[in-house]
Design a protein around this motif. Structure first.
Motif, mmCIF file in Angstrom:
data_model
loop_
_atom_site.group_PDB
_atom_site.id
_atom_site.type_symbol
_atom_site.label_atom_id
_atom_site.label_comp_id
_atom_site.label_asym_id
_atom_site.label_seq_id
_atom_site.Cartn_x
_atom_site.Cartn_y
_atom_site.Cartn_z
ATOM 1 N N VAL A 11 0.838 -1.194 0.000
ATOM 2 C CA VAL A 11 0.000 0.000 0.000
ATOM 3 C C VAL A 11 0.876 1.247 0.000
ATOM 4 O O VAL A 11 0.631 2.205 -0.736
ATOM 5 N N ALA A 12 1.919 1.242 0.817
ATOM 6 C CA ALA A 12 2.816 2.399 0.882
ATOM 7 C C ALA A 12 3.533 2.598 -0.450
ATOM 8 O O ALA A 12 3.680 3.728 -0.922
ATOM 9 N N ARG A 13 3.963 1.526 -1.062
ATOM 10 C CA ARG A 13 4.676 1.623 -2.331
ATOM 11 C C ARG A 13 3.756 2.157 -3.420
ATOM 12 O O ARG A 13 4.137 2.989 -4.221
ATOM 13 N N ARG A 14 2.503 1.699 -3.439
ATOM 14 C CA ARG A 14 1.556 2.149 -4.453
ATOM 15 C C ARG A 14 1.236 3.627 -4.306
ATOM 16 O O ARG A 14 1.168 4.354 -5.276
ATOM 17 N N SER A 15 1.037 4.084 -3.074
ATOM 18 C CA SER A 15 0.637 5.472 -2.896
ATOM 19 C C SER A 15 1.786 6.427 -3.178
ATOM 20 O O SER A 15 1.567 7.551 -3.604
ATOM 21 N N ILE A 16 3.010 6.004 -2.957
ATOM 22 C CA ILE A 16 4.159 6.880 -3.216
ATOM 23 C C ILE A 16 4.505 6.903 -4.697
ATOM 24 O O ILE A 16 4.747 7.962 -5.273
ATOM 25 N N SER A 17 4.504 5.748 -5.345
ATOM 26 C CA SER A 17 4.965 5.681 -6.723
ATOM 27 C C SER A 17 3.850 5.914 -7.743
ATOM 28 O O SER A 17 4.108 5.923 -8.930
ATOM 29 N N SER A 18 2.636 6.096 -7.289
ATOM 30 C CA SER A 18 1.522 6.275 -8.203
ATOM 31 C C SER A 18 1.626 7.632 -8.902
ATOM 32 O O SER A 18 1.946 8.635 -8.293
ATOM 33 N N THR A 19 1.351 7.633 -10.196
ATOM 34 C CA THR A 19 1.435 8.883 -10.937
ATOM 35 C C THR A 19 0.067 9.528 -11.125
ATOM 36 O O THR A 19 -0.013 10.639 -11.614
ATOM 37 N N THR A 20 -0.986 8.804 -10.784
ATOM 38 C CA THR A 20 -2.315 9.386 -10.935
ATOM 39 C C THR A 20 -2.588 10.329 -9.773
ATOM 40 O O THR A 20 -2.280 10.036 -8.630
#
Length: 82
Positions: A11-20
């Motif tokens: 979850v942390a990785r997705r929210s940090i690396s997300s470009t949307t």
């Protein structure tokens, strides 16, 4: 236990690396129209019920504080005899 840590990492990785990015509405023109309309109401109360509640709470605390200061000054000016 390890599953929870792994899920948290994902979850942390997705929210940090997300470009949307979330699209946020620009509410400034609506607020300008609300606060600039001439309806005889003071600007510090045009925000609604919460502004009125906050204003009344602030005034009540101010009056109580001023009363307490006057009380303490009178008490200090006329000390009780022992």
């Amino acid at each position: 236990m390890n599953r929870h840590i792994f899920a948290l990492q994902q979850v942390a990785r997705r929210s940090i690396s997300s470009t949307t990015r979330r699209q946020v509405d620009n509410k400034v023109p609506q607020n300008q129209k609300l606060f600039q309309e001439n309806n005889g109401m003071p600007v510090h109360l045009k925000g609604g019920t919460f502004d009125g509640l906050l204003y009344r709470t602030t005034m009540a605390l101010t009056v109580m504080g001023a009363g307490f200061v006057v009380y303490e000054l009178v008490k200090a000016a006329f000390p009780q005899k022992k």
